[in-house]
Design a protein around this motif. Structure first.
Motif, PDB file in Angstrom:
ATOM      1  N   TYR A  12       0.863  -1.180   0.000  1.00 10.91           N
ATOM      2  CA  TYR A  12       0.000   0.000   0.000  1.00 10.91           C
ATOM      3  C   TYR A  12       0.894   1.222   0.000  1.00 10.91           C
ATOM      4  O   TYR A  12       1.657   1.449   0.939  1.00 10.91           O
ATOM      5  CB  TYR A  12      -0.938   0.028   1.213  1.00 10.91           C
ATOM      6  N   CYS A  13       0.820   2.036  -1.067  1.00  6.77           N
ATOM      7  CA  CYS A  13       1.657   3.228  -1.206  1.00  6.77           C
ATOM      8  C   CYS A  13       1.034   4.371  -0.419  1.00  6.77           C
ATOM      9  O   CYS A  13      -0.110   4.759  -0.651  1.00  6.77           O
ATOM     10  CB  CYS A  13       1.794   3.607  -2.675  1.00  6.77           C
ATOM     11  N   LEU A  14       1.801   4.919   0.518  1.00 10.00           N
ATOM     12  CA  LEU A  14       1.330   6.031   1.342  1.00 10.00           C
ATOM     13  C   LEU A  14       1.352   7.360   0.590  1.00 10.00           C
ATOM     14  O   LEU A  14       0.619   8.276   0.943  1.00 10.00           O
ATOM     15  CB  LEU A  14       2.186   6.131   2.606  1.00 10.00           C
ATOM     16  N   VAL A  15       2.165   7.461  -0.448  1.00  8.89           N
ATOM     17  CA  VAL A  15       2.249   8.685  -1.241  1.00  8.89           C
ATOM     18  C   VAL A  15       1.043   8.802  -2.173  1.00  8.89           C
ATOM     19  O   VAL A  15       0.387   9.830  -2.236  1.00  8.89           O
ATOM     20  CB  VAL A  15       3.561   8.720  -2.065  1.00  8.89           C
ATOM     21  N   HIS A  16       0.764   7.712  -2.884  1.00 10.96           N
ATOM     22  CA  HIS A  16      -0.296   7.720  -3.898  1.00 10.96           C
ATOM     23  C   HIS A  16      -1.635   7.196  -3.383  1.00 10.96           C
ATOM     24  O   HIS A  16      -2.623   7.224  -4.109  1.00 10.96           O
ATOM     25  CB  HIS A  16       0.154   6.913  -5.116  1.00 10.96           C
ATOM     26  N   GLN A  17      -1.632   6.712  -2.131  1.00  5.81           N
ATOM     27  CA  GLN A  17      -2.856   6.200  -1.501  1.00  5.81           C
ATOM     28  C   GLN A  17      -3.523   5.119  -2.350  1.00  5.81           C
ATOM     29  O   GLN A  17      -4.731   5.143  -2.597  1.00  5.81           O
ATOM     30  CB  GLN A  17      -3.846   7.346  -1.238  1.00  5.81           C
ATOM     31  N   ARG A  18      -2.695   4.145  -2.791  1.00  2.00           N
ATOM     32  CA  ARG A  18      -3.234   3.050  -3.604  1.00  2.00           C
ATOM     33  C   ARG A  18      -2.380   1.805  -3.441  1.00  2.00           C
ATOM     34  O   ARG A  18      -1.239   1.864  -2.981  1.00  2.00           O
ATOM     35  CB  ARG A  18      -3.310   3.457  -5.066  1.00  2.00           C
ATOM     36  N   VAL A  19      -2.944   0.692  -3.849  1.00  2.00           N
ATOM     37  CA  VAL A  19      -2.268  -0.600  -3.798  1.00  2.00           C
ATOM     38  C   VAL A  19      -1.315  -0.711  -4.981  1.00  2.00           C
ATOM     39  O   VAL A  19      -1.634  -0.275  -6.088  1.00  2.00           O
ATOM     40  CB  VAL A  19      -3.309  -1.742  -3.828  1.00  2.00           C
ATOM     41  N   GLU A  20      -0.133  -1.285  -4.718  1.00  2.00           N
ATOM     42  CA  GLU A  20       0.854  -1.545  -5.764  1.00  2.00           C
ATOM     43  C   GLU A  20       1.219  -3.013  -5.738  1.00  2.00           C
ATOM     44  O   GLU A  20       1.244  -3.635  -4.681  1.00  2.00           O
ATOM     45  CB  GLU A  20       2.126  -0.723  -5.532  1.00  2.00           C
ATOM     46  N   HIS A  21       1.531  -3.554  -6.897  1.00  2.00           N
ATOM     47  CA  HIS A  21       1.965  -4.946  -7.004  1.00  2.00           C
ATOM     48  C   HIS A  21       3.416  -4.958  -7.455  1.00  2.00           C
ATOM     49  O   HIS A  21       3.767  -4.325  -8.448  1.00  2.00           O
ATOM     50  CB  HIS A  21       1.090  -5.705  -8.013  1.00  2.00           C
ATOM     51  N   GLY A  22       4.255  -5.670  -6.716  1.00  2.00           N
ATOM     52  CA  GLY A  22       5.666  -5.758  -7.083  1.00  2.00           C
ATOM     53  C   GLY A  22       6.392  -4.445  -6.921  1.00  2.00           C
ATOM     54  O   GLY A  22       6.161  -3.694  -5.982  1.00  2.00           O
ATOM     55  N   ALA A  23       7.273  -4.167  -7.873  1.00  2.00           N
ATOM     56  CA  ALA A  23       8.074  -2.944  -7.825  1.00  2.00           C
ATOM     57  C   ALA A  23       7.167  -1.726  -7.900  1.00  2.00           C
ATOM     58  O   ALA A  23       6.168  -1.722  -8.612  1.00  2.00           O
ATOM     59  CB  ALA A  23       9.075  -2.928  -8.965  1.00  2.00           C
ATOM     60  N   GLY A  24       7.496  -0.731  -7.147  1.00  2.00           N
ATOM     61  CA  GLY A  24       6.705   0.496  -7.127  1.00  2.00           C
ATOM     62  C   GLY A  24       7.502   1.560  -6.412  1.00  2.00           C
ATOM     63  O   GLY A  24       8.714   1.646  -6.569  1.00  2.00           O
ATOM     64  N   CYS A  25       6.828   2.345  -5.634  1.00  2.00           N
ATOM     65  CA  CYS A  25       7.497   3.376  -4.851  1.00  2.00           C
ATOM     66  C   CYS A  25       8.481   2.734  -3.873  1.00  2.00           C
ATOM     67  O   CYS A  25       8.352   1.553  -3.548  1.00  2.00           O
ATOM     68  CB  CYS A  25       6.457   4.212  -4.100  1.00  2.00           C
ATOM     69  N   PRO A  26       9.447   3.498  -3.387  1.00  2.00           N
ATOM     70  CA  PRO A  26      10.400   2.942  -2.412  1.00  2.00           C
ATOM     71  C   PRO A  26       9.666   2.377  -1.188  1.00  2.00           C
ATOM     72  O   PRO A  26       8.640   2.909  -0.771  1.00  2.00           O
ATOM     73  CB  PRO A  26      11.249   4.154  -2.022  1.00  2.00           C
ATOM     74  N   ASN A  27      10.195   1.305  -0.635  1.00  2.00           N
ATOM     75  CA  ASN A  27       9.545   0.640   0.493  1.00  2.00           C
ATOM     76  C   ASN A  27       9.316   1.564   1.684  1.00  2.00           C
ATOM     77  O   ASN A  27       8.358   1.380   2.422  1.00  2.00           O
ATOM     78  CB  ASN A  27      10.355  -0.577   0.934  1.00  2.00           C
ATOM     79  N   LYS A  28      10.170   2.562   1.879  1.00  5.00           N
ATOM     80  CA  LYS A  28       9.985   3.459   3.014  1.00  5.00           C
ATOM     81  C   LYS A  28       8.747   4.331   2.849  1.00  5.00           C
ATOM     82  O   LYS A  28       8.311   4.973   3.801  1.00  5.00           O
ATOM     83  CB  LYS A  28      11.223   4.329   3.235  1.00  5.00           C
ATOM     84  N   LYS A  29       8.142   4.336   1.671  1.00  4.01           N
ATOM     85  CA  LYS A  29       6.949   5.137   1.411  1.00  4.01           C
ATOM     86  C   LYS A  29       5.708   4.269   1.232  1.00  4.01           C
ATOM     87  O   LYS A  29       4.688   4.734   0.745  1.00  4.01           O
ATOM     88  CB  LYS A  29       7.157   6.001   0.169  1.00  4.01           C
ATOM     89  N   ARG A  30       5.805   2.999   1.627  1.00  2.00           N
ATOM     90  CA  ARG A  30       4.650   2.122   1.473  1.00  2.00           C
ATOM     91  C   ARG A  30       4.610   1.085   2.587  1.00  2.00           C
ATOM     92  O   ARG A  30       5.609   0.855   3.266  1.00  2.00           O
ATOM     93  CB  ARG A  30       4.621   1.485   0.098  1.00  2.00           C
ATOM     94  N   MET A  31       3.462   0.495   2.778  1.00  2.00           N
ATOM     95  CA  MET A  31       3.265  -0.513   3.811  1.00  2.00           C
ATOM     96  C   MET A  31       3.199  -1.876   3.143  1.00  2.00           C
ATOM     97  O   MET A  31       2.582  -2.048   2.098  1.00  2.00           O
ATOM     98  CB  MET A  31       1.963  -0.234   4.575  1.00  2.00           C
ATOM     99  N   GLY A  32       3.796  -2.864   3.790  1.00  2.00           N
ATOM    100  CA  GLY A  32       3.759  -4.208   3.246  1.00  2.00           C
ATOM    101  C   GLY A  32       5.097  -4.876   3.441  1.00  2.00           C
ATOM    102  O   GLY A  32       5.963  -4.363   4.141  1.00  2.00           O
ATOM    103  N   PRO A  33       5.265  -5.981   2.839  1.00  2.00           N
ATOM    104  CA  PRO A  33       4.438  -6.571   1.798  1.00  2.00           C
ATOM    105  C   PRO A  33       3.271  -7.375   2.356  1.00  2.00           C
ATOM    106  O   PRO A  33       3.306  -7.831   3.497  1.00  2.00           O
ATOM    107  CB  PRO A  33       5.401  -7.474   1.053  1.00  2.00           C
ATOM    108  N   TYR A  34       2.260  -7.539   1.520  1.00  2.00           N
ATOM    109  CA  TYR A  34       1.077  -8.342   1.828  1.00  2.00           C
ATOM    110  C   TYR A  34       0.967  -9.449   0.789  1.00  2.00           C
ATOM    111  O   TYR A  34       1.456  -9.308  -0.335  1.00  2.00           O
ATOM    112  CB  TYR A  34      -0.179  -7.468   1.799  1.00  2.00           C
ATOM    113  N   ASP A  35       0.313 -10.529   1.162  1.00  2.00           N
ATOM    114  CA  ASP A  35       0.172 -11.674   0.260  1.00  2.00           C
ATOM    115  C   ASP A  35      -0.944 -11.502  -0.760  1.00  2.00           C
ATOM    116  O   ASP A  35      -1.002 -12.255  -1.727  1.00  2.00           O
ATOM    117  CB  ASP A  35      -0.063 -12.956   1.053  1.00  2.00           C
TER     118      ASP A  35
END
Length: 62
Positions: A12-35
């Motif tokens: 879950y990207c905290l910057v864009h307020q949306r779910v991401e799959h795989g590579a995306g924003c830097p991990n420090k800006k998102r929550m997870g990983p989730y299954d």
């Protein structure tokens, strides 16, 4: 947690307020990983519920 790569997980990207799959924003800006995508979409709710539970436990410990 199993040994799947982060490319197979959801975040879950905290910057864009949306779910991401795989590579995306830097991990420090998102929550997870989730299954699952569903679990990632509930990231903020899950965090709020856990924070409330911890706050209640802290109050009981006092």
């Amino acid at each position: 947690m199993d040994e799947r790569s982060d490319q197979d997980r959801w975040w879950y990207c905290l910057v864009h307020q949306r779910v991401e799959h795989g590579a995306g924003c830097p991990n420090k800006k998102r929550m997870g990983p989730y299954d699952s995508e569903e679990a990632a979409s509930r990231a903020l709710t899950t965090a709020a519920e856990r924070n409330s539970a911890w706050d209640e436990q802290e109050d009981e410990d006092w």
